[in-house]
Motif scaffolding. Structure first.
Motif, short mmCIF file in Angstrom:
data_model
loop_
_atom_site.label_atom_id
_atom_site.label_comp_id
_atom_site.label_asym_id
_atom_site.label_seq_id
_atom_site.Cartn_x
_atom_site.Cartn_y
_atom_site.Cartn_z
N SER A 268 -6.34 -3.21 -4.69
CA SER A 268 -5.30 -3.36 -3.21
C SER A 268 -6.21 -2.11 -2.70
N GLU A 269 -5.33 -1.67 -1.66
CA GLU A 269 -5.58 -0.78 -0.58
C GLU A 269 -5.04 0.45 -1.45
N ALA B 259 -6.79 6.29 -3.47
CA ALA B 259 -6.99 6.61 -4.68
C ALA B 259 -8.13 7.28 -4.83
N ALA B 260 -9.34 6.06 -4.75
CA ALA B 260 -10.55 6.11 -5.44
C ALA B 260 -11.47 7.17 -3.73
N ALA B 261 -10.86 6.83 -2.72
CA ALA B 261 -11.40 7.84 -1.22
C ALA B 261 -11.09 9.75 -2.05
N ALA B 262 -9.94 9.37 -2.41
CA ALA B 262 -9.22 10.78 -2.64
C ALA B 262 -9.73 12.03 -4.17
N SER B 263 -10.32 10.44 -4.34
CA SER B 263 -10.76 11.46 -5.61
C SER B 263 -9.72 11.77 -6.38
N THR B 264 -8.54 10.45 -6.61
CA THR B 264 -8.05 10.70 -7.44
C THR B 264 -7.00 9.48 -8.13
#
Length: 134
Positions: free
Chosen positions: A107-108, A113-118
């Protein structure tokens, strides 16, 4: 979708769903938010924020209906939920769990969350929600 905080209520799509839910709370509103995400799981579809956010917020509401709200669940909403008449809470819990699994899979919000390292924190929050729905 902009992230406003750390709960499944804290993104724009979830906030829009919550505003609508507050205006017309009920089982139908929950089903309408959960069903598209649950259906996408069967087809292994990517879920945009406009579908994923409301599904996660609705799943949080279902967990609260099952007396398992997350810490800091809005007290006013919790009081409002006590007035709802739900025909089959177990079926609603199963649908909510299916929707959460779909959002967590592809999902988006997961990508953000992956892009924000969370991603680990986000995935832990979804796992916690699934546990509260079981």
């Amino acid at each position: 979708m902009s992230i406003l905080g750390n709960s499944n209520f804290d993104d724009d799509a979830a906030a829009d769903f919550l505003a609508d839910f507050n205006d017309g709370p009920g089982e139908v509103a929950l089903l309408e938010a959960l069903a598209p995400a649950a259906d996408a799981a069967e087809d292994q579809e990517y879920l945009a924020a406009e579908v994923a956010g409301p599904a996660l917020a609705a799943a949080e509401i279902v967990a609260a209906l099952a007396d398992k709200p997350f810490p800091n669940f809005p007290a006013g909403l919790l009081q409002q939920l006590k007035k709802l008449d739900i025909s089959d809470l177990e079926e609603l819990r199963e649908l909510a769990a299916q929707a959460v699994r779909a959002v967590a899979q592809d999902s988006e919000p997961r990508a953000q969350a992956a892009a924000a390292s969370t991603l680990n924190d986000w995935m832990n929050a979804q796992q916690n929600l699934l546990e509260r729905l079981s």
